[in-house]
Design a protein around this motif. Structure first.
Motif, PDB file in Angstrom:
ATOM      1  N   GLU A   1       0.888  -1.268   0.052  1.00  0.00           N
ATOM      2  CA  GLU A   1      -0.046  -0.221  -0.229  1.00  0.00           C
ATOM      3  C   GLU A   1       1.032   0.832  -0.140  1.00  0.00           C
ATOM      4  OE1 GLU A   1      -2.644  -0.017   3.272  1.00  0.00           O
ATOM      5  OE2 GLU A   1      -4.100  -0.889   2.279  1.00  0.00           O
TER       6      GLU A   1
ATOM      7  N   THR B   1       0.819   5.991  -0.757  1.00  0.00           N
ATOM      8  CA  THR B   1      -0.178   6.893  -1.159  1.00  0.00           C
ATOM      9  C   THR B   1       0.782   7.691  -1.779  1.00  0.00           C
ATOM     10  OG1 THR B   1      -2.049   6.868   0.897  1.00  0.00           O
ATOM     11  CG2 THR B   1      -1.829   8.499  -0.046  1.00  0.00           C
TER      12      THR B   1
ATOM     13  N   ASP C   1       1.104  11.332  -4.384  1.00  0.00           N
ATOM     14  CA  ASP C   1       0.263  12.878  -5.053  1.00  0.00           C
ATOM     15  C   ASP C   1       1.266  13.370  -6.574  1.00  0.00           C
ATOM     16  OD1 ASP C   1      -1.112  13.824  -2.947  1.00  0.00           O
ATOM     17  OD2 ASP C   1       1.125  14.361  -2.112  1.00  0.00           O
TER      18      ASP C   1
ATOM     19  N   ARG D   1       6.563   4.247  -1.275  1.00  0.00           N
ATOM     20  CA  ARG D   1       6.588   4.339   0.284  1.00  0.00           C
ATOM     21  C   ARG D   1       7.479   6.176   0.564  1.00  0.00           C
ATOM     22  NH1 ARG D   1       5.303   1.749   4.936  1.00  0.00           N
ATOM     23  NH2 ARG D   1       3.735   0.740   3.637  1.00  0.00           N
TER      24      ARG D   1
ATOM     25  N   ARG E   1       7.277  10.412  -3.211  1.00  0.00           N
ATOM     26  CA  ARG E   1       5.513  10.347  -2.964  1.00  0.00           C
ATOM     27  C   ARG E   1       4.960  11.065  -4.350  1.00  0.00           C
ATOM     28  NH1 ARG E   1       3.029   8.305   2.641  1.00  0.00           N
ATOM     29  NH2 ARG E   1       4.653   7.018   3.508  1.00  0.00           N
TER      30      ARG E   1
ATOM     31  N   ARG F   1      -6.528   3.517  -7.047  1.00  0.00           N
ATOM     32  CA  ARG F   1      -7.800   4.697  -6.448  1.00  0.00           C
ATOM     33  C   ARG F   1      -7.281   6.140  -6.271  1.00  0.00           C
ATOM     34  NH1 ARG F   1      -8.442  -0.140  -3.637  1.00  0.00           N
ATOM     35  NH2 ARG F   1     -10.619  -1.269  -3.618  1.00  0.00           N
ATOM     36  N   ASP F   2      -8.284   6.798  -6.803  1.00  0.00           N
ATOM     37  CA  ASP F   2      -8.497   8.470  -6.083  1.00  0.00           C
ATOM     38  C   ASP F   2      -8.813   8.594  -4.320  1.00  0.00           C
ATOM     39  OD1 ASP F   2      -9.337  10.979  -5.522  1.00  0.00           O
ATOM     40  OD2 ASP F   2      -9.136  11.051  -7.661  1.00  0.00           O
ATOM     41  N   ALA F   3      -7.593   8.639  -4.109  1.00  0.00           N
ATOM     42  CA  ALA F   3      -7.780   8.923  -1.931  1.00  0.00           C
ATOM     43  C   ALA F   3      -8.934   9.542  -1.265  1.00  0.00           C
ATOM     44  CB  ALA F   3      -6.270   9.139  -2.251  1.00  0.00           C
TER      45      ALA F   3
ATOM     46  N   GLU G   1     -12.500   7.586  -3.253  1.00  0.00           N
ATOM     47  CA  GLU G   1     -12.456   5.683  -3.157  1.00  0.00           C
ATOM     48  C   GLU G   1     -12.748   5.831  -4.743  1.00  0.00           C
ATOM     49  OE1 GLU G   1     -10.759   3.848  -1.012  1.00  0.00           O
ATOM     50  OE2 GLU G   1     -10.550   5.941   0.053  1.00  0.00           O
TER      51      GLU G   1
ATOM     52  N   LYS H   1      -4.819  12.888  -5.899  1.00  0.00           N
ATOM     53  CA  LYS H   1      -4.000  11.888  -4.842  1.00  0.00           C
ATOM     54  C   LYS H   1      -4.339  11.158  -4.521  1.00  0.00           C
ATOM     55  CE  LYS H   1      -3.131  12.220   0.772  1.00  0.00           C
ATOM     56  NZ  LYS H   1      -3.253  13.021   1.886  1.00  0.00           N
TER      57      LYS H   1
ATOM     58  N   LYS I   1      -4.181   6.298  -3.832  1.00  0.00           N
ATOM     59  CA  LYS I   1      -4.026   5.321  -3.175  1.00  0.00           C
ATOM     60  C   LYS I   1      -3.653   3.491  -3.542  1.00  0.00           C
ATOM     61  CE  LYS I   1      -6.077   2.491   0.907  1.00  0.00           C
ATOM     62  NZ  LYS I   1      -7.102   2.533   1.289  1.00  0.00           N
TER      63      LYS I   1
ATOM     64  N   GLU J   1      -2.805   0.435  -4.160  1.00  0.00           N
ATOM     65  CA  GLU J   1      -3.162  -1.272  -3.245  1.00  0.00           C
ATOM     66  C   GLU J   1      -2.764  -2.285  -4.822  1.00  0.00           C
ATOM     67  OE1 GLU J   1      -6.863  -3.873  -1.960  1.00  0.00           O
ATOM     68  OE2 GLU J   1      -6.969  -1.892  -1.703  1.00  0.00           O
TER      69      GLU J   1
END
Length: 361
Positions: A6, A8, A10, A60, A63, A97-99, A102, A151, A153, A155
């Motif tokens: 995972e 996140t 930008d 990680r 970003r 995904r769009d943070a 979702e 932003k 996400k 996974e």
């Protein structure tokens, strides 16, 4: 390498360059026309699945990913240069995904296929763009359009045909070591496996499948206990689950009660995952006296009320593995989605045209 599934990040696409307002100024040409060029397009952000990657650890730490802006237009009919696009390489099986909303923007299942994540802004118009027969000296120009910013996400769900499911220390790591090329850490204490391990199992010439070993589940995993619930998402793309059961627990626990607890946690986590085809693998039978094995297996099946396939193996002693591997391959091969054959237009039969019947005289 640390396994990270995972992250996140930008991303920002480049802005378009501004248009230019300019007029031709040369000797002996008192009324030169407009010659301001348009701005260049900003760089876009793409994602590409890379089969050589198996973790999101790069994202990680890095970003923020920005593409360059397009160049502004110039005089003498010079248009601004477009900025280069940037490509983010991610493991196969990554879901983007769009943070904020979702919304799933992309699912990277095919290697080397670029997917647009953020579009660069278009360049602005110079006054050359507005020249017409009725507007010979336009003084209009437009700024460049802004690029998209998001932003995201990330996974990762590993792409495996078969997933190993069971309690800690049930022998899953030993099993994947015995049947595949994976070499996970193996020790005589629970929670040895801290992240998923993938292995390729060869069932014969041109016959293979991928198996995933996950951290063991414990009671309350669906509510956040232990490590297994963090990686259950990796089982959602598998075609078959192998429930590995320790038939000789070191603490003398009942294997049936332990197996039912795992099934209960699986159902609490995801009903669709519970409905997947699931086979039982009775492991560590080499630690059970030979004369007691048949009665123990029969009692287990009866109390579990199990009607599906059951395999009696010993991963450590390499006993009973080949029939299981062959059966797994046949199941996986039978459920693979076959791509439709490509039609060569050169040999495609033409569609017959219906001829009108001649009218009666």
């Amino acid at each position: 390498m640390k396994f990270v599934d995972e992250a996140t990040i930008d991303i920002a696409a480049g802005n378009g360059g501004a248009g230019c307002m300019s007029f031709r100024r040369e000797k002996f040409i008192p009324f030169g026309g407009p010659n301001g060029g348009d701005g260049g397009r900003g760089g876009s952000v793409f994602a590409v699945a890379d089969r050589n990657l198996n973790t999101l650890i790069d994202y990680r730490y890095a970003r923020r990913h920005e593409a360059r802006n397009g160049e502004a237009g110039r005089g003498s009919d010079q248009y601004g240069a477009a900025a280069e696009d940037i490509v983010l390489r991610m493991p196969v099986g990554t879901i983007v995904r769009d943070a904020e909303t979702e919304e799933v923007l992309a699912e990277l299942l095919e290697p080397d296929v670029p997917v647009l994540l953020a579009k660069g802004g278009d360049g602005g118009f110079g006054n050359l763009h507005f020249k017409s027969s009725t507007n010979r000296a336009p003084r209009q120009k437009t700024p460049g359009w802004p690029g998209e910013q998001k932003k995201l996400k990330l996974e990762l769900r590993v792409l495996a045909d078969v997933g190993l499911l069971g309690l800690p220390n049930a022998g899953k790591s030993t099993l994947i070591t015995a049947i595949s090329n994976a070499r996970p850490k193996i020790a005589d204490y629970p929670f040895t496996t801290l992240h998923p391990n993938l292995g390729v199992v060869r069932a014969g010439p041109e016959r293979s499948f991928v198996v995933a070993d996950l951290p063991g589940l414990i009671e309350g995993a669906a509510d956040g206990a232990g490590l297994g619930h963090l990686f259950l998402r990796h089982l959602q793309r598998t075609r078959l689950l192998l429930h590995v059961v320790d038939m000789a627990p070191f603490d003398g626990a009942d294997p049936v009660a332990l197996a039912k607890g795992i099934v209960k946690e699986l159902r609490k986590y995801d009903e669709a995952l519970y409905e997947k085809p699931r086979w039982i693998v009775l492991n560590k039978l080499d630690m059970v006296p030979t004369e007691d094995r048949a009665a123990l297996v029969k009692d287990f099946i009866k109390r579990m009320r199990w009607k599906g396939p059951v395999f009696q193996v010993s991963a450590l002693a390499r006993e009973g593995l080949d029939p299981m591997v062959q059966a797994i391959y046949e199941h996986v091969a039978a459920h693979k989605v076959q791509a439709p054959p490509e039609i060569d237009p050169r040999f495609d039969a033409p569609t017959p045209v219906a001829m009108a019947e001649p009218a009666d005289d």
